[in-house]
Design a protein around this motif. Structure first.
Motif, PDB file in Angstrom:
ATOM      1  N   LEU A 149       0.835  -1.199   0.000  1.00 51.18           N
ATOM      2  CA  LEU A 149       0.000   0.000   0.000  1.00 51.18           C
ATOM      3  C   LEU A 149       0.872   1.253   0.000  1.00 51.18           C
ATOM      4  O   LEU A 149       2.065   1.202   0.279  1.00 51.18           O
ATOM      5  CB  LEU A 149      -0.917  -0.014   1.224  1.00 51.18           C
ATOM      6  CG  LEU A 149      -1.909  -1.189   1.284  1.00 51.18           C
ATOM      7  CD1 LEU A 149      -2.649  -1.175   2.611  1.00 51.18           C
ATOM      8  CD2 LEU A 149      -2.880  -1.143   0.119  1.00 51.18           C
ATOM      9  N   ASP A 160      -3.168   1.836  -4.449  1.00 47.81           N
ATOM     10  CA  ASP A 160      -4.203   2.417  -3.601  1.00 47.81           C
ATOM     11  C   ASP A 160      -4.930   1.335  -2.813  1.00 47.81           C
ATOM     12  O   ASP A 160      -5.054   0.193  -3.258  1.00 47.81           O
ATOM     13  CB  ASP A 160      -5.219   3.180  -4.452  1.00 47.81           C
ATOM     14  CG  ASP A 160      -4.610   4.401  -5.123  1.00 47.81           C
ATOM     15  OD1 ASP A 160      -3.616   4.935  -4.598  1.00 47.81           O
ATOM     16  OD2 ASP A 160      -5.129   4.804  -6.190  1.00 47.81           O
ATOM     17  N   ASP A 161      -5.438   1.732  -1.650  1.00 51.52           N
ATOM     18  CA  ASP A 161      -6.162   0.784  -0.799  1.00 51.52           C
ATOM     19  C   ASP A 161      -7.328   0.137  -1.532  1.00 51.52           C
ATOM     20  O   ASP A 161      -7.598  -1.064  -1.361  1.00 51.52           O
ATOM     21  CB  ASP A 161      -6.687   1.505   0.447  1.00 51.52           C
ATOM     22  CG  ASP A 161      -5.586   1.886   1.415  1.00 51.52           C
ATOM     23  OD1 ASP A 161      -4.565   2.465   0.970  1.00 51.52           O
ATOM     24  OD2 ASP A 161      -5.740   1.608   2.619  1.00 51.52           O
ATOM     25  N   GLU A 162      -8.032   0.922  -2.339  1.00 53.41           N
ATOM     26  CA  GLU A 162      -9.209   0.397  -3.029  1.00 53.41           C
ATOM     27  C   GLU A 162      -8.823  -0.672  -4.046  1.00 53.41           C
ATOM     28  O   GLU A 162      -9.506  -1.711  -4.163  1.00 53.41           O
ATOM     29  CB  GLU A 162      -9.962   1.526  -3.730  1.00 53.41           C
ATOM     30  CG  GLU A 162     -10.570   2.563  -2.794  1.00 53.41           C
ATOM     31  CD  GLU A 162      -9.548   3.550  -2.240  1.00 53.41           C
ATOM     32  OE1 GLU A 162      -8.395   3.558  -2.744  1.00 53.41           O
ATOM     33  OE2 GLU A 162      -9.899   4.315  -1.323  1.00 53.41           O
ATOM     34  N   TYR A 164      -6.165  -2.534  -3.965  1.00 52.43           N
ATOM     35  CA  TYR A 164      -5.683  -3.694  -3.219  1.00 52.43           C
ATOM     36  C   TYR A 164      -6.866  -4.509  -2.682  1.00 52.43           C
ATOM     37  O   TYR A 164      -6.895  -5.742  -2.792  1.00 52.43           O
ATOM     38  CB  TYR A 164      -4.793  -3.232  -2.067  1.00 52.43           C
ATOM     39  CG  TYR A 164      -4.003  -4.339  -1.419  1.00 52.43           C
ATOM     40  CD1 TYR A 164      -2.763  -4.720  -1.915  1.00 52.43           C
ATOM     41  CD2 TYR A 164      -4.492  -5.004  -0.304  1.00 52.43           C
ATOM     42  CE1 TYR A 164      -2.036  -5.740  -1.323  1.00 52.43           C
ATOM     43  CE2 TYR A 164      -3.778  -6.025   0.297  1.00 52.43           C
ATOM     44  CZ  TYR A 164      -2.548  -6.385  -0.207  1.00 52.43           C
ATOM     45  OH  TYR A 164      -1.837  -7.407   0.381  1.00 52.43           O
ATOM     46  N   ALA A 165      -7.864  -3.821  -2.139  1.00 52.02           N
ATOM     47  CA  ALA A 165      -9.053  -4.502  -1.613  1.00 52.02           C
ATOM     48  C   ALA A 165      -9.801  -5.230  -2.716  1.00 52.02           C
ATOM     49  O   ALA A 165     -10.352  -6.325  -2.488  1.00 52.02           O
ATOM     50  CB  ALA A 165      -9.968  -3.489  -0.930  1.00 52.02           C
ATOM     51  N   ARG A 199       3.026  -0.647   6.893  1.00 54.42           N
ATOM     52  CA  ARG A 199       1.601  -0.618   6.566  1.00 54.42           C
ATOM     53  C   ARG A 199       1.062  -2.035   6.355  1.00 54.42           C
ATOM     54  O   ARG A 199       1.576  -2.812   5.544  1.00 54.42           O
ATOM     55  CB  ARG A 199       1.353   0.194   5.297  1.00 54.42           C
ATOM     56  CG  ARG A 199       1.290   1.683   5.532  1.00 54.42           C
ATOM     57  CD  ARG A 199       0.371   2.356   4.518  1.00 54.42           C
ATOM     58  NE  ARG A 199      -1.017   2.039   4.730  1.00 54.42           N
ATOM     59  CZ  ARG A 199      -2.001   2.381   3.894  1.00 54.42           C
ATOM     60  NH1 ARG A 199      -1.710   3.047   2.790  1.00 54.42           N
ATOM     61  NH2 ARG A 199      -3.249   2.065   4.149  1.00 54.42           N
ATOM     62  N   SER A 201      -2.754  -4.275   5.820  1.00 60.33           N
ATOM     63  CA  SER A 201      -3.994  -4.069   5.068  1.00 60.33           C
ATOM     64  C   SER A 201      -5.222  -4.379   5.915  1.00 60.33           C
ATOM     65  O   SER A 201      -5.382  -5.503   6.413  1.00 60.33           O
ATOM     66  CB  SER A 201      -3.996  -4.966   3.820  1.00 60.33           C
ATOM     67  OG  SER A 201      -5.275  -5.019   3.247  1.00 60.33           O
ATOM     68  N   GLN A 202      -6.095  -3.387   6.041  1.00 60.78           N
ATOM     69  CA  GLN A 202      -7.375  -3.610   6.706  1.00 60.78           C
ATOM     70  C   GLN A 202      -8.234  -4.562   5.891  1.00 60.78           C
ATOM     71  O   GLN A 202      -8.981  -5.382   6.450  1.00 60.78           O
ATOM     72  CB  GLN A 202      -8.098  -2.281   6.899  1.00 60.78           C
ATOM     73  CG  GLN A 202      -9.439  -2.402   7.628  1.00 60.78           C
ATOM     74  CD  GLN A 202      -9.295  -2.931   9.040  1.00 60.78           C
ATOM     75  OE1 GLN A 202      -8.402  -2.506   9.782  1.00 60.78           O
ATOM     76  NE2 GLN A 202     -10.176  -3.858   9.437  1.00 60.78           N
TER      77      GLN A 202
END
Length: 253
Positions: A149, A160-162, A164-165, A199, A201-202
Motif C-alpha cells: 500500500l 491504492d487501498d481500493e 488492493y481490496a 503498513r 492491510s485492513q
C-alpha cells in the motif's frame, strides 16, 4: 503435501536455489530485489552505484523518518546519471539470477519493491505468477495478493487501498491467503529493529474475519514484534525475512 513458503528474498540467490528442496512446491511472496541491505550497507543496487558512505547516509535519514531529506539526498546522487537505464540494468540482472534458480513448480506474487512489468520476461514455464487469483494445491485453495500500500517510502509496487481490496475480493473463498504485506494488526506490523509500523492491510484483516481461511501467510515486516498469531480460526504467520534466515516456512498437510 509439503509446501515451502518464502518472502523478502532481497537478492539471496544461493539460498533461494535451495528453498524448494524436499517440497512439492515453492510459494514466493515477493521482494526479490535488493536495493539496499539495511543490515549490510555494502550490498544492493544503491551501494553498487553510489558507494557505502552514501548508503550509510540514506539509511540514517530513513531510519530517522526524515523522508524528505532522504529523497533530496537521493536526487543529488542521481544528478548526471541516467536513472532509468541504471535501475533497469541492475533490476534485470538480479531478476535473471533469481528466476533462473526457482524450482518447478513455483507460485509467486509481487512484493512492494518488485517491478511486475519485468516478471513475464524472466518467469519460466515452472513459475506461475498470481496476483488477485487462486490456485489449488493438494486440495487447498491458495489465494495470492501482491504488492504493498502507499507509503512515504514510495517503493516501486505500491497501490491504492481500493485497488488492493478489489484484488482480495476477487479471490473469493480460499483456504490459504497469501500476501506480501500483513493484515492491519499492530503486533504483526511493528518492526522491532526499524522501530516503526509498516503498513498492513485492513482489507486483508476483513477477509480473514469474513472468509476464515486456515492460514494467512505474509512477509514484509523483517523483524516483527509478533511473528504469528491466531485470528478466529486463521493462523496468521509472517514466514520470515528470507534474506536473513535463509530458511523457508514449511507447511505440510
Amino acid at each position: 503435501m509439503r509446501v515451502h513458503v518464502v518472502s523478502d528474498v532481497h537478492g539471496a540467490v544461493e539460498a533461494l536455489a535451495g528453498a524448494g528442496e524436499g517440497a512439492d512446491a515453492l510459494v514466493l511472496l515477493g521482494d526479490l530485489i535488493l536495493f539496499l541491505d539495511y543490515a549490510d550497507h555494502t550490498r544492493g543496487i544503491f551501494p553498487d552505484l553510489f558507494g557505502v558512505e552514501a548508503a550509510d547516509r540514506i539509511v540514517e535519514l530513513r531510519t530517522a523518518r526524515r523522508f524528505e531529506e532522504a529523497r533530496a539526498f537521493g536526487r543529488s546522487l542521481w544528478e548526471g546519471v541516467d536513472r532509468d537505464s541504471a535501475m533497469d540494468a541492475a533490476v534485470r540482472k538480479q531478476y535473471a539470477e533469481m528466476f533462473a534458480v526457482l524450482p518447478t513448480p513455483t507460485y509467486a506474487t509481487y512484493g512492494n519493491v518488485d517491478v511486475p512489468s519485468l516478471w513475464p520476461e524472466y518467469a519460466g514455464d515452472g513459475t506461475t505468477v498470481l496476483d488477485g487469483t487462486t490456485v489449488e494445491l493438494g486440495g487447498l485453495v491458495f489465494g495470492f495478493v501482491g504488492g504493498g500500500l502507499r507509503t512515504p517510502m514510495r517503493t516501486p509496487y505500491e497501490i491504492d487501498d481500493e485497488a488492493y481490496a478489489a484484488k482480495i475480493a476477487a479471490l473469493g473463498e480460499v483456504d490459504v491467503l497469501c500476501s506480501h504485506i500483513p493484515p492491519a494488526v499492530p503486533e504483526l506490523c511493528y518492526d522491532t529493529v526499524a522501530r516503526r509500523f509498516e503498513r498492513g492491510s485492513q482489507a486483508l484483516l476483513d477477509a480473514i474475519h469474513a472468509v476464515r481461511p486456515q492460514y494467512s501467510f505474509f512477509g514484509h515486516v523483517h523483524q516483527p514484534l509478533t511473528q504469528r498469531m491466531r485470528i478466529g480460526g486463521t493462523e496468521c504467520v509472517n514466514v520470515g525475512h528470507f534474506n536473513a534466515t535463509r530458511v523457508p516456512y514449511v507447511l505440510e498437510w
